[in-house]
Design a protein around this motif. Structure first.
Motif, mmCIF file in Angstrom:
data_model
loop_
_atom_site.group_PDB
_atom_site.id
_atom_site.type_symbol
_atom_site.label_atom_id
_atom_site.label_comp_id
_atom_site.label_asym_id
_atom_site.label_seq_id
_atom_site.Cartn_x
_atom_site.Cartn_y
_atom_site.Cartn_z
ATOM 1 N N GLU A 156 0.841 -1.203 0.000
ATOM 2 C CA GLU A 156 0.000 0.000 0.000
ATOM 3 C C GLU A 156 0.875 1.251 0.000
ATOM 4 O O GLU A 156 0.593 2.218 -0.703
ATOM 5 N N ARG A 212 2.372 1.647 -3.488
ATOM 6 C CA ARG A 212 1.366 2.135 -4.437
ATOM 7 C C ARG A 212 1.112 3.629 -4.211
ATOM 8 O O ARG A 212 1.048 4.409 -5.166
ATOM 9 N N SER A 213 0.989 4.043 -2.964
ATOM 10 C CA SER A 213 0.753 5.454 -2.648
ATOM 11 C C SER A 213 1.948 6.310 -3.038
ATOM 12 O O SER A 213 1.783 7.415 -3.564
#
Length: 120
Positions: free
Chosen positions: A93, A96-97
């Motif tokens: 996560e 991806r961010s």
């Protein structure tokens, strides 16, 4: 008993699915199976047949070879990092961010993280 190859392939399926932002349900629908089967593949409880792996690769936009990458490599552990950091949902996560941030701001964030890690 789980076979290490089945576990590795399952982790790679989960990794790619997370990176694409695809749910188990969405992947299952694209492949024509129930999401519970995707769960079993991702945990290594069930083996993925060659034809099913081909379908999963097509649905996730990767060649079949993607699921076997890193299988023979020993993953060294350094510091507090887990041995297979790409299997960690939080790390994925964050990755991806991070790549969703514009490049000039991402470079600044990277430099800040480097300074903070050196100070720790």
């Amino acid at each position: 008993m789980k076979h290490p190859v089945d576990e590795h392939v399952g982790k790679r399926i989960r990794h790619r699915r997370w990176m694409n932002g695809t749910t188990q349900q969405q992947l299952a629908e694209r492949v024509g199976i129930k999401f519970q089967q995707i769960q079993k593949y991702e945990t290594g409880m069930n083996r993925v047949s060659a034809s099913r792996l081909w379908d999963i690769g097509h649905a996730l936009g990767v060649p079949v070879s993607f699921f076997f990458e890193g299988l023979d490599e020993a993953v060294p552990t350094t510091g507090d990092l887990p041995g297979n950091i790409l299997a960690d949902r939080e790390a994925l996560e964050l990755l991806r961010s991070y790549y969703a941030i514009p490049e000039n701001q991402r470079r600044q964030l990277f430099e800040l993280a480097r300074v903070l890690s050196d100070a720790a």
